[in-house]
Design an enzyme around this catalytic site. Sequence first.
Site, PDB file in Angstrom:
ATOM      1  N   ASP A  64      45.218  40.479  44.573  1.00 12.52           N
ATOM      2  CA  ASP A  64      45.844  39.426  44.304  1.00 12.52           C
ATOM      3  C   ASP A  64      47.197  38.971  44.585  1.00 12.52           C
ATOM      4  OD1 ASP A  64      45.539  36.799  42.912  1.00 12.52           O
ATOM      5  OD2 ASP A  64      45.635  37.588  40.910  1.00 12.52           O
ATOM      6  N   ARG A  78      51.546  33.781  45.521  1.00 13.78           N
ATOM      7  CA  ARG A  78      52.896  33.991  45.273  1.00 13.78           C
ATOM      8  C   ARG A  78      53.955  34.681  45.969  1.00 13.78           C
ATOM      9  NH1 ARG A  78      50.403  36.219  39.865  1.00 13.78           N
ATOM     10  NH2 ARG A  78      48.612  36.075  41.146  1.00 13.78           N
ATOM     11  N   HIS A  90      48.346  35.144  52.910  1.00 15.96           N
ATOM     12  CA  HIS A  90      47.264  35.590  53.330  1.00 15.96           C
ATOM     13  C   HIS A  90      47.224  36.473  54.630  1.00 15.96           C
ATOM     14  CE1 HIS A  90      45.225  33.664  49.999  1.00 15.96           C
ATOM     15  NE2 HIS A  90      45.626  32.459  50.631  1.00 15.96           N
ATOM     16  N   LEU A  98      33.824  56.789  55.344  1.00 15.53           N
ATOM     17  CA  LEU A  98      34.095  55.670  54.180  1.00 15.53           C
ATOM     18  C   LEU A  98      33.224  54.439  54.282  1.00 15.53           C
ATOM     19  CD1 LEU A  98      36.179  54.494  51.955  1.00 15.53           C
ATOM     20  CD2 LEU A  98      37.251  53.281  53.824  1.00 15.53           C
TER      21      LEU A  98
END
Length: 236
Positions: free
Chosen positions: A20, A24, A37, A131
């Site tokens: 998140d 901002r 982004h 992974l």
Amino acid sequence: MKKDIKNLINLPEHVAIIMDGNGRWAKRRGLPRVFGHREGAKAAEKAITFASDIGIKYLTLFAFSTENWGRPEEEVNFILKLLVDYIDNKLDNLLEKNIKLRFIGRKEELPENILKTVKKGEENTENCTGLNLFIALNYSGRAEIIDAVNKILATGREKITEEDFRNYLYYPGVPDPDLLIRTSGELRISNFLLWQLAYTELYFTEVLWPDFNEEEFLKALYDYQSRERRFGRIKI
Ligand code: FPP
């Protein structure tokens, strides 16, 4: 970086991240949100590589929620394009690192071209054993639970146990996250992995996602090491 990785005992098996703060991050620099982004995608790549290098077994990243369709079309398309580009351009890296890529969410609702790339990423890394990377795309925790309930109803069953219920989630064999990281100072779960987070340790940081690097990841891991997990029991 590797030389700084010390005392990595008690590593969480499964880390989930709510990435998140991209918007901002861009706003603070006077840039359009999509720039945030783009940097966010780079931070995601860094986190994936780091998790793989230090031997985390499962990493789940919240990339796009069912609510995110409500953002301006240009922003939605930009985020989806970042994901498609990641698969198209980084498939060789994933294979080289033995990373198995899967997506969680209502995949059937995705636009045809996105779904095609998602499937390509999953099929090509199907046999990888390192992974396990899950990207939540068009994901909602409540929707996952409702989808599970509907699958159960379709079987004609009338009663179910918690352990049975798990078998109807998007990926049944995956252990619940040990650690959830959320960046940007927001203190919410935001409809992420609602069933799976029941006993997960939560770690919140003020750092905005594009600034989340190996050092910040390590801070979260060291913090996790200091937690005492009791799963509702008492310490004997
Ligand atoms: C939240 O920040 C971020 C998103 C909704 C998009 C996350 C997607 C990526 C980082 C791209 C993922 C790419 C790969 C390769 C996995 P926000 O826009 O809500 O930020 P704000 O709260 O500051 O507005």
